[in-house]
Design a protein around this motif. Sequence first.
Motif, mmCIF file in Angstrom:
data_model
loop_
_atom_site.group_PDB
_atom_site.id
_atom_site.type_symbol
_atom_site.label_atom_id
_atom_site.label_comp_id
_atom_site.label_asym_id
_atom_site.label_seq_id
_atom_site.Cartn_x
_atom_site.Cartn_y
_atom_site.Cartn_z
ATOM 1 N N ARG A 182 0.859 -1.183 0.000
ATOM 2 C CA ARG A 182 0.000 0.000 0.000
ATOM 3 C C ARG A 182 0.896 1.234 0.000
ATOM 4 N N PHE A 183 0.861 1.959 -1.103
ATOM 5 C CA PHE A 183 1.696 3.136 -1.303
ATOM 6 C C PHE A 183 0.836 4.393 -1.154
ATOM 7 N N ASP A 184 1.215 5.308 -0.269
ATOM 8 C CA ASP A 184 0.446 6.540 -0.046
ATOM 9 C C ASP A 184 0.918 7.609 -1.031
ATOM 10 N N VAL A 185 0.458 7.480 -2.258
ATOM 11 C CA VAL A 185 0.861 8.364 -3.348
ATOM 12 C C VAL A 185 0.398 9.801 -3.091
ATOM 13 N N ALA A 186 -0.824 9.987 -2.605
ATOM 14 C CA ALA A 186 -1.345 11.336 -2.353
ATOM 15 C C ALA A 186 -0.496 12.061 -1.313
ATOM 16 N N ALA A 187 -0.130 11.379 -0.222
ATOM 17 C CA ALA A 187 0.688 12.010 0.816
ATOM 18 C C ALA A 187 2.061 12.396 0.272
ATOM 19 N N TYR A 188 2.634 11.547 -0.577
ATOM 20 C CA TYR A 188 3.943 11.833 -1.173
ATOM 21 C C TYR A 188 3.889 13.118 -2.001
ATOM 22 N N PHE A 189 2.924 13.216 -2.917
ATOM 23 C CA PHE A 189 2.856 14.402 -3.765
ATOM 24 C C PHE A 189 2.463 15.644 -2.970
ATOM 25 N N ALA A 190 1.582 15.516 -2.007
ATOM 26 C CA ALA A 190 1.202 16.658 -1.169
ATOM 27 C C ALA A 190 2.419 17.170 -0.386
ATOM 28 N N ALA A 191 3.264 16.267 0.128
ATOM 29 C CA ALA A 191 4.459 16.665 0.870
ATOM 30 C C ALA A 191 5.455 17.408 -0.014
ATOM 31 N N ARG A 192 5.409 17.147 -1.325
ATOM 32 C CA ARG A 192 6.270 17.850 -2.285
ATOM 33 C C ARG A 192 5.664 19.188 -2.712
ATOM 34 N N GLY A 193 4.481 19.510 -2.178
ATOM 35 C CA GLY A 193 3.825 20.761 -2.562
ATOM 36 C C GLY A 193 3.135 20.686 -3.901
ATOM 37 N N GLN A 194 2.881 19.465 -4.372
ATOM 38 C CA GLN A 194 2.208 19.250 -5.651
ATOM 39 C C GLN A 194 0.774 18.807 -5.410
ATOM 40 N N ASP A 195 -0.083 19.126 -6.343
ATOM 41 C CA ASP A 195 -1.461 18.645 -6.294
ATOM 42 C C ASP A 195 -1.407 17.122 -6.310
ATOM 43 N N PRO A 196 -1.978 16.458 -5.300
ATOM 44 C CA PRO A 196 -1.909 14.996 -5.273
ATOM 45 C C PRO A 196 -2.773 14.318 -6.332
ATOM 46 N N GLY A 197 -3.503 15.072 -7.135
ATOM 47 C CA GLY A 197 -4.302 14.462 -8.197
ATOM 48 C C GLY A 197 -5.442 13.658 -7.629
ATOM 49 N N TYR A 198 -5.832 12.621 -8.305
ATOM 50 C CA TYR A 198 -6.967 11.825 -7.820
ATOM 51 C C TYR A 198 -6.548 10.493 -7.224
ATOM 52 N N LEU A 199 -5.273 10.140 -7.271
ATOM 53 C CA LEU A 199 -4.828 8.905 -6.622
ATOM 54 C C LEU A 199 -4.673 9.153 -5.136
ATOM 55 N N GLY A 200 -5.071 8.198 -4.343
ATOM 56 C CA GLY A 200 -4.865 8.253 -2.894
ATOM 57 C C GLY A 200 -3.816 7.239 -2.535
ATOM 58 N N THR A 201 -4.252 6.088 -2.051
ATOM 59 C CA THR A 201 -3.357 4.978 -1.750
ATOM 60 C C THR A 201 -3.441 3.971 -2.893
ATOM 61 N N VAL A 202 -2.303 3.651 -3.469
ATOM 62 C CA VAL A 202 -2.236 2.622 -4.514
ATOM 63 C C VAL A 202 -1.993 1.290 -3.827
ATOM 64 N N VAL A 203 -2.878 0.326 -4.068
ATOM 65 C CA VAL A 203 -2.786 -0.994 -3.456
ATOM 66 C C VAL A 203 -2.446 -2.014 -4.536
ATOM 67 N N ILE A 204 -1.376 -2.753 -4.299
ATOM 68 C CA ILE A 204 -0.973 -3.816 -5.225
ATOM 69 C C ILE A 204 -1.059 -5.123 -4.460
ATOM 70 N N ASN A 205 -1.949 -6.006 -4.892
ATOM 71 C CA ASN A 205 -2.159 -7.297 -4.265
ATOM 72 C C ASN A 205 -1.418 -8.339 -5.083
ATOM 73 N N VAL A 206 -0.535 -9.092 -4.439
ATOM 74 C CA VAL A 206 0.278 -10.077 -5.159
ATOM 75 C C VAL A 206 0.202 -11.440 -4.481
ATOM 76 N N GLY A 207 0.293 -12.479 -5.278
ATOM 77 C CA GLY A 207 0.385 -13.846 -4.782
ATOM 78 C C GLY A 207 1.828 -14.303 -4.892
ATOM 79 N N LEU A 208 2.417 -14.745 -3.789
ATOM 80 C CA LEU A 208 3.816 -15.143 -3.763
ATOM 81 C C LEU A 208 3.932 -16.633 -3.473
ATOM 82 N N ARG A 209 4.827 -17.276 -4.222
ATOM 83 C CA ARG A 209 5.026 -18.721 -4.062
ATOM 84 C C ARG A 209 6.465 -19.015 -3.679
ATOM 85 N N GLU A 210 6.642 -20.030 -2.881
ATOM 86 C CA GLU A 210 7.970 -20.478 -2.459
ATOM 87 C C GLU A 210 8.747 -20.972 -3.671
ATOM 88 N N GLY A 211 10.053 -20.727 -3.672
ATOM 89 C CA GLY A 211 10.924 -21.245 -4.718
ATOM 90 C C GLY A 211 10.902 -20.467 -6.021
#
Length: 115
Positions: free
Chosen positions: A65-94
């Motif tokens: 879970r990446f807080d994209v809006a907070a990152y851009f807001a902290a840079r003084g940029q308009d955070p746009g319409y993205l908030g938190t980007v969530v990437i769901n992944v399945g991980l397998r052993e080996g």
Amino acid sequence: MKPSAVSTHVLDTANGIPAQGMPLEFWRMEPEPVLIRAGTTNADGRLDAPLLPPGDFAPGRYELRFDVAAYFAARGQDPGYLGTVVINVGLREGEGHYHVPLLCSPWSYSTYRGS
């Protein structure tokens, strides 16, 4: 079997730089959601250690879970319409090293399985 681990790298494609200071969380989703790690990216857009080192690896479903809006807001940029980007992944052993990069701007993102 190849040892498995998980890492990430965040690039700010709007400004053409590594995303230093991006807040993120890494969750194991099975059997119940558990926060594994929270952190902020360094000057290279990475964490100083893997999200999940080989010794702690367990197969299953995970979320980054990446807080994209907070990152851009902290840079003084308009955070746009993205908030938190969530990437769901399945991980397998080996399957070796799982690298989950995020390329983002305030308006879009992309990801892929890196090396």
